[in-house]
Design a protein around this motif. Structure first.
Motif, PDB file in Angstrom:
ATOM      1  N   ARG A  93      -0.798  12.535   0.208  1.00  0.00           N
ATOM      2  CA  ARG A  93      -1.293  11.535   1.151  1.00  0.00           C
ATOM      3  C   ARG A  93      -2.068  12.181   2.308  1.00  0.00           C
ATOM      4  O   ARG A  93      -3.166  11.752   2.668  1.00  0.00           O
ATOM      5  CB  ARG A  93      -0.126  10.705   1.712  1.00  0.00           C
ATOM      6  N   LEU A  94      -1.489  13.227   2.899  1.00  0.00           N
ATOM      7  CA  LEU A  94      -2.142  13.839   4.062  1.00  0.00           C
ATOM      8  C   LEU A  94      -3.465  14.498   3.673  1.00  0.00           C
ATOM      9  O   LEU A  94      -4.467  14.351   4.382  1.00  0.00           O
ATOM     10  CB  LEU A  94      -1.220  14.863   4.728  1.00  0.00           C
ATOM     11  N   ALA A  95      -3.456  15.180   2.560  1.00  0.00           N
ATOM     12  CA  ALA A  95      -4.689  15.854   2.133  1.00  0.00           C
ATOM     13  C   ALA A  95      -5.777  14.824   1.830  1.00  0.00           C
ATOM     14  O   ALA A  95      -6.945  14.984   2.231  1.00  0.00           O
ATOM     15  CB  ALA A  95      -4.409  16.714   0.897  1.00  0.00           C
ATOM     16  N   VAL A 150      -6.509   3.186  -1.012  1.00  0.00           N
ATOM     17  CA  VAL A 150      -5.175   3.545  -1.513  1.00  0.00           C
ATOM     18  C   VAL A 150      -5.207   4.979  -2.042  1.00  0.00           C
ATOM     19  O   VAL A 150      -6.128   5.365  -2.775  1.00  0.00           O
ATOM     20  CB  VAL A 150      -4.734   2.561  -2.609  1.00  0.00           C
ATOM     21  N   VAL A 151      -4.207   5.732  -1.659  1.00  0.00           N
ATOM     22  CA  VAL A 151      -4.122   7.123  -2.108  1.00  0.00           C
ATOM     23  C   VAL A 151      -3.926   7.137  -3.627  1.00  0.00           C
ATOM     24  O   VAL A 151      -2.986   6.511  -4.131  1.00  0.00           O
ATOM     25  CB  VAL A 151      -2.928   7.835  -1.434  1.00  0.00           C
ATOM     26  N   PRO A 152      -4.808   7.810  -4.350  1.00  0.00           N
ATOM     27  CA  PRO A 152      -4.667   7.816  -5.814  1.00  0.00           C
ATOM     28  C   PRO A 152      -3.360   8.497  -6.231  1.00  0.00           C
ATOM     29  O   PRO A 152      -2.883   9.393  -5.538  1.00  0.00           O
ATOM     30  CB  PRO A 152      -5.876   8.646  -6.281  1.00  0.00           C
ATOM     31  N   GLN A 153      -2.827   8.029  -7.344  1.00  0.00           N
ATOM     32  CA  GLN A 153      -1.566   8.600  -7.843  1.00  0.00           C
ATOM     33  C   GLN A 153      -1.716  10.107  -8.038  1.00  0.00           C
ATOM     34  O   GLN A 153      -2.721  10.589  -8.557  1.00  0.00           O
ATOM     35  CB  GLN A 153      -1.210   7.945  -9.181  1.00  0.00           C
ATOM     36  N   GLY A 154      -0.695  10.818  -7.592  1.00  0.00           N
ATOM     37  CA  GLY A 154      -0.688  12.260  -7.775  1.00  0.00           C
ATOM     38  C   GLY A 154      -1.364  13.026  -6.653  1.00  0.00           C
ATOM     39  O   GLY A 154      -1.237  14.242  -6.562  1.00  0.00           O
ATOM     40  N   ARG A 155      -2.102  12.302  -5.787  1.00  0.00           N
ATOM     41  CA  ARG A 155      -2.748  13.012  -4.665  1.00  0.00           C
ATOM     42  C   ARG A 155      -1.785  13.066  -3.480  1.00  0.00           C
ATOM     43  O   ARG A 155      -1.021  12.136  -3.227  1.00  0.00           O
ATOM     44  CB  ARG A 155      -4.021  12.270  -4.209  1.00  0.00           C
ATOM     45  N   GLU A 176       0.837  -1.206   0.000  1.00  0.00           N
ATOM     46  CA  GLU A 176       0.000   0.000   0.000  1.00  0.00           C
ATOM     47  C   GLU A 176       0.869   1.253   0.000  1.00  0.00           C
ATOM     48  O   GLU A 176       0.586   2.229  -0.704  1.00  0.00           O
ATOM     49  CB  GLU A 176      -0.921  -0.003   1.223  1.00  0.00           C
ATOM     50  N   LYS A 177       1.931   1.209   0.787  1.00  0.00           N
ATOM     51  CA  LYS A 177       2.819   2.366   0.871  1.00  0.00           C
ATOM     52  C   LYS A 177       3.464   2.617  -0.494  1.00  0.00           C
ATOM     53  O   LYS A 177       3.538   3.750  -0.957  1.00  0.00           O
ATOM     54  CB  LYS A 177       3.890   2.094   1.940  1.00  0.00           C
ATOM     55  N   SER A 214      -2.039   4.622   2.121  1.00  0.00           N
ATOM     56  CA  SER A 214      -3.453   4.267   2.220  1.00  0.00           C
ATOM     57  C   SER A 214      -4.067   4.921   3.450  1.00  0.00           C
ATOM     58  O   SER A 214      -3.367   5.308   4.383  1.00  0.00           O
ATOM     59  CB  SER A 214      -3.619   2.750   2.309  1.00  0.00           C
ATOM     60  N   VAL A 215      -5.380   5.031   3.418  1.00  0.00           N
ATOM     61  CA  VAL A 215      -6.140   5.507   4.570  1.00  0.00           C
ATOM     62  C   VAL A 215      -6.822   4.276   5.170  1.00  0.00           C
ATOM     63  O   VAL A 215      -7.553   3.564   4.475  1.00  0.00           O
ATOM     64  CB  VAL A 215      -7.196   6.553   4.167  1.00  0.00           C
TER      65      VAL A 215
END
Lengths: 474, 474
Positions: free
Chosen positions: B397-399, B390-395, B336-337, B342-343
């Motif tokens: 992570r914290l936001a 999973v954090v989408p590509q380009g986003r 995931e990392k 990931s959230v």
């Protein structure tokens, strides 16, 4: 003069309030008949809402309340005290099985359900509720929770606390604390339900409970072991855990003297003997025929014999033989009664200190009371030993009990505590062991107990006099 | 201007007080790097007496205290809050194994012992401490207790609470609550140690702990199952419990998407596949070679295949193969990392409701966030599911985390709660889920939490801001 009970009758109906002395008598005498309590009435609600209502009424009218389950406790925890103006609250009409979830392995019940009924509800789904006690035919789940009952299968399944997933309780102000979730994992702040387990009804009235279940243990292997002279019981118990991969559900030590009491009562040889080191009833259980329990048990016994710990062993070859073995263990309390009754000491020590306790306790008794017969037995795999002194012939049971409890009992407890043990393994404090708690509880612990009581029950409505000698703000 | 930290330096020595920002920085950032806390100093006591001393000093000088173990928590429970004037108390110098009692199956430790060290101390005696977590190489027992940690073996051995026999804790007034008895049965009034388990350090600083041990589980059988389309996971988990007689220690569901993340990270096929219904890593363990684990596992798998629940299965034929299976499961967080982070949603539902949760959660995500990849896996035998987006590509992570946690997370929690579940299975409340507790805790429960906090810590010295949004008397 207005009838102070009238509002309770309005709330609960006529059958919900027992006030005639011949109707209340059974509720005011403790199970061991050591204390005759006193109450104006026994309240018998049928619903959670009725419990909430009666709590509010009692509080408004200055009554205290004593929650009672099956009234099978050993320490007077459910007996209303003379002089305290306490009403008994019996949950005997709240006996609904709320639900079984076979895929989640959980059972939800009213707190008034009799333990054996709860076991039955589980077994109808091919599931096991492992809590098992001598009084299971009459004790109720609320009482099991209030006392954190132990029983016969703690070795494998733990105490009542280990079986509880959810609780519903009416608080001293009549509010409802409802935590009937059926979750094994739920970390959402203080786990408040823990407070009600083992609280002996002093923090609220438990009305509902969710219990963990296991697959039914349909397969069993049982043996009777004759221990060699000087056989080290803690080592044997540890070997059994390892060699059976913790499939052992029962490891009951039975002393030659306890076995003798059974023989006397029956007027016949019970057919099984103790070795010089006593006897052990050992049982393995599994939920699947894929586990070759007989082989596991045989191999374990061979190992114990090779070590010289066991002289001889008998394997139950049929359900009849198995029941005969169990009948001996289960008859010991009756055997004690037949011999004139006994005074029980509900002692726990670390398993590793068991031999030291038996040695020191035995030496004390030989010196101070050589005439008294000792009957000891118990689920020693969990460190608990029932260490009972048989009432000598011709002595009055109650008088002898009081003599022991004011005298040598304290020395036995002192030995247990010196070995890192406890003066109450499973019976609790109630009204009979308040002084022991005050004596052995350190001030920090006692202060926290009082603070918790105050936080939940500032007006001391709930079971005043149980556990705590003084009201919490005294 | 007098140095407010001087008395702490006198008490703890120079190495006992870290105040330079570059030294304290590691202690003020939470594990997920979502919150940068603030503190004047990190206190590092070496003894229980030093903990008592620093608590008295802090109280006298109006400091709050934040107990911290390995700082591996997910909810900011050990992070000192800006504006609260809190000192961190790290137990990292209290790492003594106090003793192992092999016959009593117990381990006594300082609370600063790293979990893996405690496991090692047990295994040196051929015993097992079953608590096992991803962070076991750095988390400390005090933190495991404070959060009632769960982990990989809850199915068979329970949560941390189920493993604890004794606790020693310094109270907010500096007094020592000492209950380090090693007893399995001990009913002597309220079981106060329960209060400290899962309390996230808000009631006192746990300094010592006694844990239950088991015989070492030297024998294992491990399989990788490919589930059929629509295979009912709750039924499979229940069958596994029954067919293996609860010898299963691991039942990890692994979704195809989580497996895909592992493959992407490795840049190679992981060698094992998910079926249409996902995959399960199943492991049986025993302490004795007398249990034919391979046969039990094979028989269980045959049964599952006959039922049509499992398409195919691979049995580990060697320790290397077994490790390869485990490596996949253990690599998911890394996968995931690698994909961007990931959230995590730490959800629990009754096992019987698992399919319903996955269906409803999946429908919600497809509708509202079709572009987001879901990674779900977990110890579903205990109802816990890690449901990670999973954090989408380009986003950023914290936001993205903040967006999810302010938005769709609430809808996922609402589904779980509607199914009788929880918004926090094992991570706890800390500072990140306070609002959820306030939202989902009913007023009676929240009132009792505040009352308990007040009873133990009337001045709100201990970890103010964790769990409770407001101080308890507000």
């Amino acid at each position: 003069m207005p009838d102070a009970l009238a509002p309770f009758r309005d709330l609960l109906g006529e059958g919900g309030v027992l006030s005639e002395p011949d109707r209340t008598a059974a509720y005011t005498l403790d199970h061991r008949e050591l204390m005759r309590g006193q109450t104006e009435a026994v309240l018998r609600p049928r619903s959670v809402a009725e419990v909430q209502g009666l709590v509010r009424l009692a509080r408004a009218q200055g009554y205290g309340l004593v929650p009672q389950g099956g009234n099978t406790g050993y320490v007077g925890g459910a007996t209303p005290e003379p002089g305290r103006r306490q009403l008994v609250v019996s949950l005997e009409r709240m006996t609904r099985i709320r639900g079984v979830d076979p895929l989640n392995f959980t059972l939800a019940c009213d707190a008034g359900v009799i333990l054996a009924e709860a076991q039955r509800a589980a077994s109808e789904h091919d599931l096991l509720l492992p809590l098992s006690l001598g009084s299971e035919g009459s004790c109720r789940l609320g009482g099991n929770l209030g006392t954190n009952a132990g029983g016969l299968q703690v070795l494998r399944y733990g105490m009542t606390r280990d079986l509880v997933l959810g609780i519903e309780a009416v608080l001293p102000d009549g509010a409802l604390f409802s935590d009937m979730r059926t979750l094994r994992k739920n970390n959402i702040g203080y786990d408040l339900k823990q407070a009600f387990i083992g609280a002996e009804g002093t923090l609220g009235i438990v009305t509902g409970v969710v219990l963990k279940l296991w697959p039914a243990q349909a397969f069993r292997a049982t043996a009777w072991l004759q221990l060699s002279a000087g056989a080290p019981v803690p080592e044997i118990a540890a070997l059994v855990r390892r060699e059976t991969s913790d499939l052992a559900t029962t490891f009951e030590l039975i002393s030659a003297s306890s076995l003798g009491l059974v023989a006397e009562m029956r007027g016949a040889d019970p057919g099984l003997r103790a070795g010089p080191g006593g006897a052990v009833l050992l049982e393995l259980q599994a939920s699947s025929a894929r586990i070759p329990l007989d082989d596991v048990l045989m191999g374990t016994l061979e190992h114990l014999m090779e070590q010289g710990f066991v002289e001889d062993a008998v394997l139950a070859q049929s359900e009849t033989q198995r029941r005969a073995m169990w009948a001996i263990r289960e008859t010991i309390p009756e055997g004690e009664k037949h011999a004139g009754g006994s005074v029980k000491h509900d002692i726990a020590v670390p398993v590793s200190q068991l031999t030291a306790f038996l040695d020191r306790g035995g030496a004390l008794l030989s010196e101070r009371m050589p005439e008294v017969r000792l009957s000891f037995y118990g689920h020693v795999g969990d460190g608990n030993i029932h260490y009972n002194l048989v009432v000598p012939q011709g002595r009055d049971r109650l008088a002898f009990t009081r003599e022991i409890e004011a005298g040598i009992a304290h020395d036995l407890y002192a030995i247990a505590i010196d070995l890192g043990g406890s003066f109450s393994a499973e019976y609790g404090i109630g009204r009979f062991k308040r002084d022991l708690l005050a004596r052995y509880g350190d001030p920090t612990r006692l202060g926290l107990i009082a603070a918790v009581k105050r936080a939940f029950d500032p007006e001391d409505v709930m079971n005043a006099g149980a556990m705590l000698v003084e009201p919490p703000d005294a």
